[in-house]
Design an enzyme around this catalytic site. Structure first.
Site, short mmCIF file in Angstrom:
data_model
loop_
_atom_site.label_atom_id
_atom_site.label_comp_id
_atom_site.label_asym_id
_atom_site.label_seq_id
_atom_site.Cartn_x
_atom_site.Cartn_y
_atom_site.Cartn_z
N GLU A 92 0.82 -1.20 0.00
CA GLU A 92 0.00 0.00 0.00
C GLU A 92 0.85 1.25 0.00
O GLU A 92 1.94 1.28 0.57
CB GLU A 92 -0.83 0.06 1.28
CG GLU A 92 -1.82 -1.03 1.42
CD GLU A 92 -2.59 -0.90 2.73
OE1 GLU A 92 -2.56 0.17 3.37
OE2 GLU A 92 -3.24 -1.88 3.10
N CYS B 247 3.12 8.50 1.22
CA CYS B 247 3.58 7.57 2.24
C CYS B 247 3.81 6.23 1.55
O CYS B 247 2.91 5.70 0.91
CB CYS B 247 2.50 7.43 3.32
SG CYS B 247 2.82 6.13 4.52
N CYS C 280 5.32 -7.24 7.58
CA CYS C 280 6.24 -6.74 8.60
C CYS C 280 6.40 -7.81 9.66
O CYS C 280 5.48 -8.58 9.93
CB CYS C 280 5.66 -5.47 9.22
SG CYS C 280 6.75 -4.68 10.43
N CYS D 135 3.98 -5.21 16.21
CA CYS D 135 3.31 -4.24 17.09
C CYS D 135 1.84 -4.61 17.22
O CYS D 135 1.16 -4.89 16.23
CB CYS D 135 3.47 -2.82 16.55
SG CYS D 135 5.18 -2.29 16.44
N CYS E 253 -1.06 -2.77 15.15
CA CYS E 253 -0.80 -2.47 13.74
C CYS E 253 -1.27 -3.59 12.82
O CYS E 253 -0.94 -4.76 13.03
CB CYS E 253 0.70 -2.22 13.55
SG CYS E 253 1.14 -1.81 11.85
N CYS F 231 -2.23 1.95 8.34
CA CYS F 231 -1.23 1.00 7.85
C CYS F 231 -1.77 -0.40 7.66
O CYS F 231 -2.21 -1.04 8.61
CB CYS F 231 -0.09 0.88 8.86
SG CYS F 231 0.58 2.42 9.38
#
Ligand code: SAH
Length: 342
Positions: free
Chosen positions: A85, A98, A105, A109, A112, A326
């Protein structure tokens, strides 16, 4: 390739040096999308390039445009069909993009969405550049600001990130000002120091989100590796090497990190560093169950920090109607709620 490498590549194949300048301009200024557009290069040269090299392209799979504020969220397929994205935002000071630095990932976290499906792979410098270039092609607008705050941990893809930044800010290319670039990290201390040593004029944003190690470990696994004391030392070092003030990102989560003592603890960390604090009311992620404090509570938290003399902004909420946070758009596509990737 940077211009120097491109020059070496072409002169080794018997082309005059000026051809490298032309080629570089086609790719990085005119944003050519295929070899045939490069009309001032001999056809035989274009053919040879097509055979021996790859002109990395991303494919737009989905684009959502916010009816509220015009923010545009892009879902791109990489050459291997991995999905990432990117977001385009209009501000008074210019257009900002962005980008994502990885496919997925592995930082984990808790709040997220990018990390829900784990890490697939890191993006190449070309794949990071192409997110900026393709958005420029689609919107036809100049992009003046860049934040590396999409999916992925940029400092977990350090070499490619640095190469990407070099190309993006190259005066021979799009020539984005280093001062308009922000790299956000969950806090990989040795890499923060390495980045500091490069002496670039980019802003480093640290995702802090908690003022004690104990609390930080509850929401960010990386806190088990590096303590807040080590992070603050790395921030001081970054400032001393680059002269650039650090930003702390702080996602406000109701009943987790939004109490009076959190504000005081955060202020005590930011004060000595003269760090700027960016408050982000947490974007609810269905799978996680975290909620953001209401607007009044967010403003009250900001006021408390300001009473301590801290420079604070509240992240403007853009694109809440379009899976703005995100990893949400990609996650929706992967879990089959959205339209198919092909
Ligand atoms: N990996 C990098 C950059 C990507 S995330 C980092 O950790 O900084 C960009 C910022 O958005 C980070 O501060 C991240 O913690 C925050 N963020 C992620 N999910 C969020 C959510 N659901 N609500 C609010 N902020 C979030």
């Amino acid at each position: 390739m940077n211009l120097e490498e491109m020059t070496a590549f072409l002169t080794e194949r018997g082309y005059p040096r000026f051809r490298a300048g032309q080629l570089y301009q086609w790719i990085h200024c005119k944003l050519a999308s295929d070899w045939d557009q490069m009309s001032n290069l001999p056809k035989s040269m274009r053919q040879q390039l097509a055979e021996e090299t790859e002109l990395t392209r991303v494919r737009m799979i989905d684009r959502q445009v916010s009816k509220i504020d015009g923010t545009q969220k892009y879902l791109f397929a990489m050459p291997d069909n991995s999905l990432v994205e990117s977001v385009f935002m209009r501000y008074k000071f210019g257009n900002s993009v962005c980008i994502s630095s990885q496919v997925g990932c592995r930082m984990g976290c808790r709040f997220c969405a990018s990390t829900l499906d784990g890490l697939i792979r890191s993006l190449t410098p070309a794949e990071m550049l192409e997110q900026v270039y393709e958005i420029t092609r689609v919107t036809g607008e100049r992009i003046s600001h860049l934040v590396v705050m999409g999916t992925g941990e940029p400092l977990d893809n350090y070499d490619n990130l640095v190469r990407f930044l070099e190309l993006l800010t190259d005066p021979n290319g799009l020539n984005l000002s280093q001062r308009n670039v922000t790299v956000s990290t969950c806090g990989i201390v040795p890499r923060m120091r390495q980045l500091a040593d490069l002496g670039l004029s980019i802003t480093l944003a640290l995702s802090l989100h908690a003022y004690t190690d104990e609390k930080r470990r509850e929401i960010m696994p990386i806190a088990n590796r590096y303590s807040i004391a080590e992070l603050m030392e790395a921030c001081r070092y970054y400032f001393s090497r680059t002269g650039r003030q650090i930003t702390f990102e702080y996602s406000l989560i109701k009943d987790v990190n939004d109490a009076e003592e959190d504000a005081a603890g955060l202020a005590a960390l930011a004060g000595p560093l003269k760090a700027h604090i960016n408050l982000i009311p947490v974007n609810p992620v269905k799978e996680r169950g975290y909620r953001h404090p209401d607007d009044r509570a967010v403003r009250a938290f900001k006021n408390k920090l300001e009473k301590h003399g801290i420079n604070v902004s509240i992240r403007r909420v853009l694109g809440r109607d379009i899976d703005g946070a995100c990893g949400q758009l990609r996650h929706r596509h992967l879990s089959g709620d959205g339209q198919k990737a092909d």
